[in-house]
Design an enzyme around this catalytic site. Structure first.
Site, short mmCIF file in Angstrom:
data_model
loop_
_atom_site.label_atom_id
_atom_site.label_comp_id
_atom_site.label_asym_id
_atom_site.label_seq_id
_atom_site.Cartn_x
_atom_site.Cartn_y
_atom_site.Cartn_z
CD GLU A 174 127.73 94.55 -42.29
OE1 GLU A 174 127.11 93.92 -41.41
OE2 GLU A 174 127.69 95.79 -42.38
CG HIS A 250 125.43 89.43 -42.74
ND1 HIS A 250 125.06 89.60 -41.43
CD2 HIS A 250 125.99 90.60 -43.12
CE1 HIS A 250 125.36 90.82 -41.03
NE2 HIS A 250 125.92 91.44 -42.04
CB CYS A 369 124.33 85.60 -35.87
SG CYS A 369 123.66 85.92 -37.51
#
Length: 445
Positions: A174, A250, A369
Site C-alpha cells: 500500500e 493504514h 493521504c
C-alpha cells in the site's frame, strides 16, 4: 548540499465520487452514495498545496489517473463504442463501473514507496509504485502511476524506478501509507519504518479478524530489498491488529513521523517497546522524540474520525515543526484538547495549521493521504520536472483548469454519462501539457 523534504500531492480527478468502495475505511463506507463535488475537491487540494508552498516548503503536483477506465472495462468483456461500454457496465455491474471511475489516485501516500539517496546503496532516490492488490479500484493504478513518476523524476543519474510488486495478496503493498522515515537530518542516513498488518507466509503471526490487513510483511521486505536498504536502514514493525479492526486501514491513520519525531497512538503497534528500542539502537546519535498519545486522552475512534495521525508533520526550520491537520481535528473535542496540550510540551512540534479537505475526508483520506514525501538534495530537486512544482503561476493556472473542466456535483448515476468521459479526457490531455508529462494515459498512446 542542501537537503529537504518535498511533498508531491495528487490532483483530485474529474470523476471524484462517493461509491463506498473501500471496505475497512469507515469514512468511505459511511458516505457511500452521497453526491460529491469534484470541483470543490480539486480546489481544496490545490489550496493545501499552495498553503504548504507559502510556508516555504517544496511542493509538487502529481497528475490523476484516466477515469472512467475504459481500457479495464474492455479487458473485462464490455464491448462496443466507449458510450456503449459505459452503459453496459452500468446496467450489468454498477459497482464495477464505479470502481473503474474512482478518483482514489488523489491519495498519493498510496502511490509508491520512496527511499532517499542517503539510505540507498547506489545513492539514488528509489521509487516502487504500490500494487494495491487489496482493492480492485486501486489495483488498476500502478502502471500509469509508474509512468507519471517516471516523467516527474526522469533523470536516471538521480532517480531509480522499479515496477510494482507481483499483483498477489502475498505481496499486498500500500505504499508510503505504511512507511515513514526517521533521521537526524533529511540528508543523513536514517531508518525507514515499514509497518505491516500481517504475514502472508506465516499464519501464526497476529492478524486482524474483522477488516483486511492490506500491507504484508513480505511486501515490505521486498520493497526494502529493491531499494537497496540493509539491516541498518530498515525496520519492520507489526501494526496492532486490534486497531485495524477499528478502522485503521493504514499505519498513517494511527502514526506519523518526521525527522527525529515519531507521533503515534498508544495502540498503534503490536509491540511498541520493541519497535522503539530498535529505532534507538539504529539511530544512536540522534535525539529522538517519541510522542505517544494515550487512549485515555484520545480514543482510537476519535483518532480515526478526526484523522489526527493522518496529519503532515513538516519542518519549517531546524528544530521547528508544524502539524498540517484537517479541520475535523479542530472539531473533535478530545483531539483539539490534545493538540493544544502538545504545543506546550517540549518537542519540535510548535505549530498546528488546520486545512479544509472535507471532500477527501468524506471519502476516507486526510492531508497525509494526499501527499507523497520525497527527501532530496538540491541537485535532485534541480533534476525534477519543474513544471510539476507548485508556485503562484501554477496554482492560478490549475485553478482555471479545474474551473473549465470539472463538474460542481457528481452522482453515481452520472458515471454512465459519455460526456463525463470526454470531459475527463479533455481535462487530462490539457493537464499533461501544463505539467509537461508527455503521453502518459492510455487514450493518448
Amino acid at each position: 548540499m542542501v537537503q529537504f523534504e518535498a511533498n508531491f500531492d495528487g490532483l483530485v480527478g474529474p470523476t471524484h465520487n462517493y461509491a463506498g468502495l473501500s471496505y475497512g475505511n469507515v469514512a468511505s463506507q459511511s458516505n457511500a452514495q452521497d453526491a460529491s463535488s469534484p470541483q470543490q475537491a480539486a480546489k481544496q487540494g490545490l489550496q493545501k498545496m499552495k498553503a504548504l508552498s507559502d510556508l516555504g516548503l517544496v511542493q509538487g503536483v502529481l497528475a490523476p489517473q484516466e477515469r472512467p477506465d475504459i481500457q479495464t472495462l474492455r479487458r473485462l468483456g464490455f464491448t462496443g463504442s466507449d458510450a456503449q461500454v459505459l452503459e453496459k457496465a452500468f446496467r450489468e455491474d454498477p459497482v464495477l463501473l464505479a470502481a473503474c471511475c474512482s478518483a482514489s489516485s488523489m491519495w498519493t501516500a498510496n502511490a509508491a514507496t520512496v527511499s532517499p539517496g542517503a539510505d540507498t546503496l547506489d545513492g539514488r532516490i528509489h521509487f516502487t509504485p504500490a500494487n494495491l492488490t487489496n482493492k480492485f479500484h486501486r489495483s488498476i493504478e500502478h502502471e500509469v502511476t509508474g509512468r507519471i513518476l517516471g516523467r516527474v523524476f526522469a533523470d536516471d543519474r538521480y532517480f531509480c524506478h522499479h515496477a510494482a510488486l507481483p499483483a498477489n495478496e502475498y505481496f499486498g503493498d500500500e505504499g508510503a501509507a505504511n512507511h515513514t522515515r526517521l533521521c537526524a537530518d533529511y540528508g543523513q542516513a536514517g531508518v525507514e519504518l515499514f509497518v505491516y498488518g500481517r504475514s502472508a507466509f506465516d499464519q501464526s503471526r497476529p492478524a486482524p479478524r474483522r477488516y483486511p490487513a492490506r500491507q504484508t510483511l513480505e511486501a515490505s521486505r521486498a520493497v526494502a530489498r529493491l531499494h537497496g536498504l540493509n539491516d541498518d536502514t530498515a525496520i519492520f514493525i507489526a501494526q496492532n491488529p486490534e486497531v485495524i479492526d477499528q478502522g485503521v486501514f493504514h499505519n498513517d491513520v494511527i502514526a506519523v513521523g518526521n525527522q527525529n519525531v515519531l507521533f503515534y497512538h498508544q495502540q498503534a503497534f503490536l509491540d511498541t517497546h520493541a519497535a522503539l528500542d530498535e529505532i534507538r539502537r539504529k539511530l544512536p546519535e540522534t535525539e529522538l522524540h517519541f510522542i505517544e498519545v494515550p487512549t485515555a486522552e484520545v480514543p482510537v475512534l476519535d483518532a480515526v474520525k478526526s484523522y489526527l495521525f493522518n496529519t503532515q508533520i513538516v519542518t519549517l526550520r531546524p528544530g521547528h515543526m508544524a502539524i498540517i491537520a484537517p479541520s475535523e481535528c479542530a472539531d473533535t473535542p478530545s483531539v483539539k484538547a490534545y493538540l493544544d496540550k502538545l504545543l506546550t510540551l517540549n518537542t519540535p512540534i510548535r505549530e498546528v495549521h488546520f486545512m479544509d479537505v472535507k471532500q477527501s475526508m468524506r471519502n476516507g483520506g486526510g492531508p497525509a493521504c494526499l501527499r507523497l514525501r520525497v527527501a532530496m538534495t538540491a541537485a535532485e530537486h534541480a533534476a525534477t520536472n519543474p513544471a510539476c512544482l507548485m508556485n503562484e503561476a501554477l496554482f492560478g493556472r490549475l485553478n482555471q483548469w479545474v474551473d473549465r473542466h470539472y463538474r460542481d456535483s457528481l452522482s453515481l448515476n452520472d458515471l454512465r454519462d459519455p460526456a463525463l468521459l470526454l470531459e475527463s479526457r479533455s481535462a487530462l490531455d490539457e493537464l499533461t501539457q501544463i505539467l509537461q508529462l508527455g503521453s502518459v494515459y492510455p487514450f493518448q498512446r
